[in-house]
Design an enzyme around this catalytic site. Structure first.
Site, short mmCIF file in Angstrom:
data_model
loop_
_atom_site.label_atom_id
_atom_site.label_comp_id
_atom_site.label_asym_id
_atom_site.label_seq_id
_atom_site.Cartn_x
_atom_site.Cartn_y
_atom_site.Cartn_z
N SER A 141 -3.59 16.62 -56.30
CA SER A 141 -2.53 17.19 -56.23
C SER A 141 -2.74 19.17 -55.71
O SER A 141 -3.44 18.89 -56.28
CB SER A 141 -2.49 16.51 -58.04
N TYR A 155 -5.24 16.62 -66.39
CA TYR A 155 -4.31 16.44 -65.44
C TYR A 155 -4.19 17.20 -64.13
O TYR A 155 -5.27 16.19 -63.36
CB TYR A 155 -2.81 15.82 -65.61
#
Length: 250
Positions: A141, A155
Site C-alpha cells: 500500500s 494497517y
C-alpha cells in the site's frame, strides 16, 4: 498463446476487488488461476466463471486466513487441484475498522495475522512448490511509505512488514531465478472502499485529487502492473517496491 500459457498462479483474496482483477488478468494471459477466498464462495465462483468464459482456466480454494494452520490448509487444497505453482500473489488483506485512538489488541492481532503472518507462511510453505523462475508479488500500500492516513497506523504497519518480507525474500529466492516484488496501490474503487469513496461527490473528487493523474484508481490499474511483474518482461525486477498509486505520493 498468452504470455503466461502453461503457468499456474495462486491469487489470495482473488474473489473480489483488486484480487479478482488480478486473477482475471492472469487468466487472460494464459495462466491457470487458483482463486482463493476466505468466506465468500459465491464471489469466488463468479470470478472462476468469468475467467473460464474468457477462455481461461481457474478453480476456487476456500480457506479463512488469520486462523491457526491457515497456510497448511490452503496449500493442501491447492495440491488437490494443481501440481506446483509459478506465480504467487499475496493479495488477501483486511483493513483496520478503528483508528489508532480506538483500536483494541484483538483487532491489531487480527490485522497482523491476516496481512503479515498469512503471506509469510504461505510463501514459506509454498517455496517448495514454487518452480524455479517463478514470481512472488505482494500487494502492499502507498500508506507503507506516506502518512496520508495516519489514523490507519496499524494497517500501514502491516504493509511495511510485508515490504520487508519482499526485500529479504528476494535475496533468499533469487538464486532460483524467482523474483519477489511489492505492488503498492493508492485509493482504488472497490466495494471495500465504496462506503466512503462513493458517499458523495466531494469524497470522490477529494480522492481523485490526491492522484497526480486526477482520478481514482481501478482494480485493473493494479492488475496490469502485477501482470507485468508476473510475465517474462519483469524478469530483471526483484526486491522492488512498485508505486501503483497514480502518483499519489509525488
Amino acid at each position: 498463446m498468452g504470455t503466461l500459457t502453461g503457468k499456474t498462479a495462486l491469487v489470495t483474496g482473488g474473489s473480489r476487488g483488486i484480487g479478482r482483477a488480478i486473477a482475471e488478468r492472469l487468466g487472460r494471459d494464459g495462466a491457470r488461476v487458483a482463486v482463493h477466498y476466505g468466506t465468500n464462495e459465491e464471489a469466488a465462483g463468479e470470478t472462476v466463471a468469468a475467467i473460464e468464459s474468457a477462455g481461461g482456466s481457474a478453480f476456487a480454494i476456500g480457506v479463512e486466513l488469520g486462523t491457526p494452520g491457515d497456510a497448511e490448509r490452503l496449500w493442501a487444497e491447492f495440491d488437490r487441484q494443481a501440481d506446483g505453482v509459478d506465480i504467487l500473489v499475496n493479495n488477501a488483506g483486511i483493513a483496520a475498522a478503528h483508528p489508532f485512538e480506538e483500536i483494541e489488541e484483538k483487532e491489531y492481532d487480527r490485522l497482523f495475522a491476516v496481512n503479515v503472518k498469512a503471506p509469510f507462511f504461505l510463501t514459506r510453505l509454498g517455496a517448495d512448490r514454487l518452480r524455479d523462475g517463478g514470481r512472488v508479488v505482494n500487494i502492499s500500500s502507498g500508506l507503507a511509505r506516506a502518512a496520508t492516513m495516519p489514523h490507519l497506523l496499524a494497517y500501514s504497519m502491516t504493509k511495511g512488514a510485508l515490504d520487508v518480507l519482499t526485500r529479504d525474500l528476494s535475496k533468499l529466492l533469487g538464486p532460483r531465478g524467482i523474483t519477489v516484488n511489492s505492488v503498492a496501490p493508492g485509493i482504488i474503487d472497490t466495494d471495500i472502499n465504496a462506503s466512503w469513496l462513493r458517499a458523495n461527490d466531494e469524497a470522490w473528487q477529494g480522492a481523485a485529487a490526491i492522484s497526480a493523474l486526477g482520478r481514482v484508481g481501478t482494480p485493473a490499474d493494479v492488475a496490469d502492473v502485477v501482470a507485468f511483474l508476473a510475465s517474462d518482461d519483469g524478469r530483471w525486477v526483484t526486491g522492488h517496491w512498485l508505486d501503483a498509486t497514480g502518483g499519489s505520493l509525488t
